[in-house]
Design an enzyme around this catalytic site. Structure first.
Site, PDB file in Angstrom:
ATOM      1  N   HIS A 165       4.245  -1.858  -1.447  1.00  0.00           N
ATOM      2  CA  HIS A 165       3.873  -1.684  -2.823  1.00  0.00           C
ATOM      3  C   HIS A 165       2.535  -0.949  -2.942  1.00  0.00           C
ATOM      4  CE1 HIS A 165       3.260  -2.647  -7.399  1.00  0.00           C
ATOM      5  NE2 HIS A 165       2.053  -2.491  -7.224  1.00  0.00           N
ATOM      6  N   GLU A 166       1.559  -1.655  -2.115  1.00  0.00           N
ATOM      7  CA  GLU A 166       0.232  -0.757  -1.915  1.00  0.00           C
ATOM      8  C   GLU A 166       0.059   0.366  -1.154  1.00  0.00           C
ATOM      9  OE1 GLU A 166      -1.659  -2.310  -4.032  1.00  0.00           O
ATOM     10  OE2 GLU A 166      -0.842  -4.156  -4.297  1.00  0.00           O
ATOM     11  N   HIS A 169       0.740   3.182  -3.477  1.00  0.00           N
ATOM     12  CA  HIS A 169      -0.460   3.596  -4.278  1.00  0.00           C
ATOM     13  C   HIS A 169      -1.334   4.394  -3.056  1.00  0.00           C
ATOM     14  CE1 HIS A 169       0.320   1.072  -7.549  1.00  0.00           C
ATOM     15  NE2 HIS A 169      -0.087  -0.008  -7.094  1.00  0.00           N
TER      16      HIS A 169
END
Length: 268
Positions: A165-166, A169
């Site tokens: 997820h990160e 980003h």
């Protein structure tokens, strides 16, 4: 920016005064963070953990007290949790197809993620007077890298999803220079959260079913992505309320949900 969750405990009654100024009344009222009061909660941090645990089992500790007990055990186990998290992170960088793929794509944009800027730390949760418990699993900072909340990592697959997820980003930031706080346009943050939840694997059917207890098959994946995106946008300081968060996510949904870059398709 970060993967976060919230749960509820019964709100605590608090007294207010009428001596606020007109300027203060116009400002948004943020719920107060609650600190433990043994007389109110039944949890006494000066008492042995096993005594407090026994009190929880016998119903002598309130939900608020149980929250503070949980945080105290995280503080006590911080070193062990971080060591375990570091091991899971190193495994992911060496063996997770998703993490390896994203790392390679990030390097092609002149970025680098490794054990030096992907760090495991204890992340304190917050209990506010409205009864909400605010936790996060991780976070991304363009200046510092990725944070993994060691005390919230359930297992190796959970860390893999959080790290993925990160890393989405991080890729988005290198490619598009996202306005993470939404100070200029909340649509940036909304799109980034849709993409990260969609591509990381955290909304795949098995995790929703066996971890979160969501047994609905129809539109389950889309509902999960939408819900998590709304929660993350709502956490931005510039987001007024949940109505605005839902509105912004809906505005960018079609274009961002169909954008699977740098992957060819969603496969997790």
């Amino acid at each position: 920016m970060s993967s976060s969750t919230s749960t509820s405990v019964p709100p605590v009654s608090t007294s207010t005064t009428d001596s606020t100024t007109q300027q203060q009344q116009q400002q948004p009222a943020f719920p107060k963070i609650l600190k433990n009061d043994p007389a109110r909660t039944g949890f006494d941090p000066k008492t042995s953990w096993w005594i407090n645990y026994f009190k929880i089992l016998t119903g002598s500790v309130t939900p608020e007290g149980q929250f503070h007990y949980r945080e105290s055990r995280y503080r006590a186990n911080e070193e062990k949790d971080c060591k375990r998290c570091d091991e899971f992170r190193d495994w992911a960088f060496n063996y997770s197809p998703t993490v390896i793929f994203l790392r390679d794509k990030i390097e092609k944009l002149n970025g680098r993620l490794d054990e030096n800027n992907v760090v495991c730390r204890r992340c304190p949760a917050r209990l506010t007077e409205d009864g909400e418990v605010h936790r996060q699993a991780g976070g991304f900072s363009p200046e510092h890298g990725i944070l993994i909340c060691a005390n919230e990592v359930r297992d190796r697959k959970h860390l893999e999803d959080t790290l993925s997820h990160e890393m989405v980003h991080a890729w988005d930031h290198l490619r598009y220079k996202v306005d993470w706080l939404g100070q200029k346009d909340l649509k940036h943050a909304a799109c980034a959260e849709i993409r990260a939840s969609m591509l990381s694997g955290e909304c795949r059917w098995t995790r929703e079913t066996f971890t979160r207890g969501n047994f609905t098959l129809t539109e389950q994946f889309q509902d999960c992505v939408r819900k998590r995106a709304v929660q993350s946008v709502l956490a931005r300081p510039s987001c007024k309320n949940d109505v605005e968060a839902v509105k912004v996510v809906n505005q960018v949904w079609d274009s961002c949900f169909s954008d699977t870059r740098p992957f060819d398709e969603v496969y997790r």
